[in-house]
Write a protein that holds these residues in place. Structure first.
Motif, PDB file in Angstrom:
ATOM      1  N   ILE A 113      26.098 -13.580  24.206  1.00 27.07           N
ATOM      2  CA  ILE A 113      24.953 -12.978  24.901  1.00 27.07           C
ATOM      3  C   ILE A 113      24.187 -12.049  23.968  1.00 27.07           C
ATOM      4  N   GLN A 114      24.911 -11.287  23.147  1.00 25.87           N
ATOM      5  CA  GLN A 114      24.262 -10.379  22.206  1.00 25.87           C
ATOM      6  C   GLN A 114      23.370 -11.138  21.227  1.00 25.87           C
ATOM      7  N   LYS A 141      32.052 -17.345  20.099  1.00 23.95           N
ATOM      8  CA  LYS A 141      31.292 -16.246  20.703  1.00 23.95           C
ATOM      9  C   LYS A 141      31.211 -16.391  22.216  1.00 23.95           C
ATOM     10  N   HIS A 177      21.635 -15.186  27.681  1.00 22.20           N
ATOM     11  CA  HIS A 177      22.482 -15.804  28.702  1.00 22.20           C
ATOM     12  C   HIS A 177      22.909 -17.199  28.250  1.00 22.20           C
ATOM     13  N   ASP A 180      30.940  -9.527  24.359  1.00 18.55           N
ATOM     14  CA  ASP A 180      29.920 -10.507  24.755  1.00 18.55           C
ATOM     15  C   ASP A 180      29.085 -10.938  23.552  1.00 18.55           C
ATOM     16  N   TYR A 229      41.072 -12.367  27.533  1.00 20.22           N
ATOM     17  CA  TYR A 229      40.845 -12.217  26.087  1.00 20.22           C
ATOM     18  C   TYR A 229      42.038 -11.509  25.439  1.00 20.22           C
ATOM     19  N   SER A 246      34.690 -15.647  23.755  1.00 21.98           N
ATOM     20  CA  SER A 246      34.983 -14.219  23.666  1.00 21.98           C
ATOM     21  C   SER A 246      34.501 -13.495  24.922  1.00 21.98           C
ATOM     22  N   GLY A 247      33.247 -13.681  25.268  1.00 28.27           N
ATOM     23  CA  GLY A 247      32.705 -13.038  26.462  1.00 28.27           C
ATOM     24  C   GLY A 247      33.251 -13.622  27.748  1.00 28.27           C
ATOM     25  N   TRP A 248      33.393 -14.939  27.797  1.00 24.33           N
ATOM     26  CA  TRP A 248      33.869 -15.633  28.999  1.00 24.33           C
ATOM     27  C   TRP A 248      35.273 -15.178  29.363  1.00 24.33           C
TER      28      TRP A 248
END
Length: 131
Positions: A69-70, A56, A74, A66, A10, A59-61
């Motif tokens: 997920i937020q 989104k 999942h 995250d 990221y 971003s987490g990946w």
């Protein structure tokens, strides 16, 4: 002893601003390239919802916030993609758009290649129709 600070993908991609740019370019290519018409047809007329979810998720990946997920829990990517007939052609169209978008981003060539390989594996995992 020097401390080695490892950057997340990221951070290496350039953070939120760069990731938003990548996602915008990806959907620009999907929306305008005749070669991507198959996957474009799977999406709503407005790409804003898909754009937001992809941003989104990535971003987490990539090791950033995250956000997916937020908001959604999942990712369960395969399950979320089951309603769509995805074969190797759809995967290849998705990767064509993503590769074009990634190639516009300023980044280290080895990092880009590793990212493309990881996304290719992820896209292949979404295949639910076998020719």
């Amino acid at each position: 002893m020097t401390e080695i600070i490892q950057k997340t993908p990221y951070e290496l991609i350039g953070g939120e601003k760069a990731l938003l740019s990548l996602v915008d370019r990806f959907y620009f290519f999907m929306d305008t390239m005749p070669e991507a018409a198959g996957i474009r047809a799977m999406h709503a007329k407005s790409l804003s919802g898909a754009r937001d979810k992809l941003f989104k998720f990535l971003s987490g990946w990539l090791g950033g916030p995250d956000l997916f997920i937020q908001q959604y829990g999942h990712p369960r990517l395969r399950q979320r993609h089951f309603p769509f007939a995805i074969g190797s052609s759809e995967r290849d169209q998705w990767m064509l758009c993503m590769n074009k978008a990634l190639n516009e981003m300023p980044m280290d060539a080895d990092f880009r290649e590793n990212l493309i390989q990881a996304l290719q594996q992820l896209a292949t995992h979404m295949i639910n129709q076998h020719e």
